[in-house]
Design a protein around this motif. Structure first.
Motif, PDB file in Angstrom:
ATOM      1  N   LEU A   1       0.751  -1.258  -0.090  1.00 31.99           N
ATOM      2  CA  LEU A   1      -0.214   0.358   0.033  1.00 31.99           C
ATOM      3  C   LEU A   1       0.532   1.053   0.249  1.00 31.99           C
ATOM      4  CD1 LEU A   1      -2.894  -0.681   2.317  1.00 31.99           C
ATOM      5  CD2 LEU A   1      -3.226  -0.092  -0.350  1.00 31.99           C
ATOM      6  N   LEU A   2       2.251   1.153   0.285  1.00 31.22           N
ATOM      7  CA  LEU A   2       2.242   2.698   0.074  1.00 31.22           C
ATOM      8  C   LEU A   2       2.658   3.116  -1.022  1.00 31.22           C
ATOM      9  CD1 LEU A   2       4.178   4.058   2.816  1.00 31.22           C
ATOM     10  CD2 LEU A   2       6.566   2.497   2.465  1.00 31.22           C
TER      11      LEU A   2
ATOM     12  N   SER B   1      -2.384   5.835  -3.317  1.00 32.71           N
ATOM     13  CA  SER B   1      -3.812   6.776  -4.295  1.00 32.71           C
ATOM     14  C   SER B   1      -4.782   5.787  -4.166  1.00 32.71           C
ATOM     15  CB  SER B   1      -2.830   6.967  -5.589  1.00 32.71           C
ATOM     16  OG  SER B   1      -2.842   6.011  -6.367  1.00 32.71           O
ATOM     17  N   LEU B   2      -4.891   4.580  -3.562  1.00 37.52           N
ATOM     18  CA  LEU B   2      -5.600   2.939  -3.421  1.00 37.52           C
ATOM     19  C   LEU B   2      -6.446   4.255  -2.380  1.00 37.52           C
ATOM     20  CD1 LEU B   2      -4.153   0.741  -5.257  1.00 37.52           C
ATOM     21  CD2 LEU B   2      -5.418   2.597  -6.176  1.00 37.52           C
ATOM     22  N   VAL B   3      -5.763   4.320  -1.486  1.00 33.86           N
ATOM     23  CA  VAL B   3      -6.233   4.120  -0.148  1.00 33.86           C
ATOM     24  C   VAL B   3      -6.677   5.598   0.037  1.00 33.86           C
ATOM     25  CG1 VAL B   3      -6.007   1.792  -0.396  1.00 33.86           C
ATOM     26  CG2 VAL B   3      -4.661   3.487   1.144  1.00 33.86           C
TER      27      VAL B   3
ATOM     28  N   ALA C   1      -3.668  11.746   6.215  1.00 34.39           N
ATOM     29  CA  ALA C   1      -4.189  10.458   5.321  1.00 34.39           C
ATOM     30  C   ALA C   1      -3.654  10.123   4.752  1.00 34.39           C
ATOM     31  CB  ALA C   1      -5.163  11.829   4.416  1.00 34.39           C
ATOM     32  N   THR C   2      -2.195  10.273   4.017  1.00 31.30           N
ATOM     33  CA  THR C   2      -1.913   9.193   3.655  1.00 31.30           C
ATOM     34  C   THR C   2      -1.037   8.525   4.439  1.00 31.30           C
ATOM     35  OG1 THR C   2       0.140  10.910   3.615  1.00 31.30           O
ATOM     36  CG2 THR C   2      -0.866  11.295   2.162  1.00 31.30           C
ATOM     37  N   GLY C   3      -0.862   8.334   5.580  1.00 33.24           N
ATOM     38  CA  GLY C   3      -0.279   7.345   6.657  1.00 33.24           C
ATOM     39  C   GLY C   3       0.939   7.412   6.967  1.00 33.24           C
ATOM     40  N   ALA C   4       1.948   8.784   7.094  1.00 31.38           N
ATOM     41  CA  ALA C   4       2.435   9.732   7.490  1.00 31.38           C
ATOM     42  C   ALA C   4       2.393   9.977   8.751  1.00 31.38           C
ATOM     43  CB  ALA C   4       3.069  10.742   6.587  1.00 31.38           C
ATOM     44  N   ILE C   5       3.292   9.639  10.149  1.00 30.23           N
ATOM     45  CA  ILE C   5       3.376   9.706  11.403  1.00 30.23           C
ATOM     46  C   ILE C   5       4.382  11.232  11.719  1.00 30.23           C
ATOM     47  CG2 ILE C   5       3.687   8.590  13.299  1.00 30.23           C
ATOM     48  CD1 ILE C   5       3.711   6.155  12.132  1.00 30.23           C
TER      49      ILE C   5
END
Length: 171
Positions: free
Chosen positions: A90-91, A95-97, A112-116
């Motif tokens: 997914l990384l 753009s799919l999630v 929203a992109t998963g970045a912490i």
């Protein structure tokens, strides 16, 4: 008869206080769930256990628990690092999630992109954040999980002759 005490249960997880049986409500979002369970023969404190429940589905969306040890302020980390769709990272297909933060301590967040992001005010310690990943083209197809973070700070002050990866040497 034993006395059962529970921490806050995640929505959709049910524990029968008389028997201790754990069940999952239909329609719960697939992923990992956590709660603490105490058992005692007297009302009060007793022996406790941390309970992890993994709910699966037929979906090709798979989130996995993340362990970032250590992670420092300013370090790049992403909860999608070990998550997959149809077996693909997914990384690489972010753009799919869309990632949604469910819960996190003050100063720790996920976008929203998963970045912490870890604020400079966060003290060293072990933290976790809970997140949900949903497919953009099927918003009801989601998976939830945790990211465990061992937050460290660079203890060296002043002029440092080596490179700026000192924080990663703590692991």
């Amino acid at each position: 008869m034993p006395w059962i005490s529970l921490t806050s249960l995640p929505e959709g997880i049910i524990v029968d206080p008389a028997s201790g049986d754990v069940s999952v409500a239909s329609g719960i979002t697939p992923g990992s769930y956590y709660f603490t369970y105490y058992l005692s023969y007297f009302s009060g404190s007793g022996d406790g256990a941390n309970v992890f429940i993994t709910v699966t589905s037929d979906s090709d969306l798979q989130t996995n628990t993340d362990h970032f040890n250590p992670i420092c302020q300013g370090t790049s980390a992403n909860v999608l690092l070990n998550d997959t769709i149809d077996g693909q990272s997914l990384l690489e297909n972010a753009s799919l999630v869309t990632v949604t933060q469910i819960s996190a301590p003050n100063g720790i967040s996920v976008d929203a992109t998963g970045a912490i992001t870890i604020a400079p005010t966060v003290q060293e310690g072990i933290y976790y954040l809970r997140y949900k990943v949903c497919l953009n083209d099927t918003p009801n197809e989601c998976s939830v999980n945790f990211a465990y973070l061992a937050v460290a700070k660079n203890w060296i002050t002043g002029f440092v002759k080596f490179n700026n990866t000192a924080c990663s040497l703590l692991s």
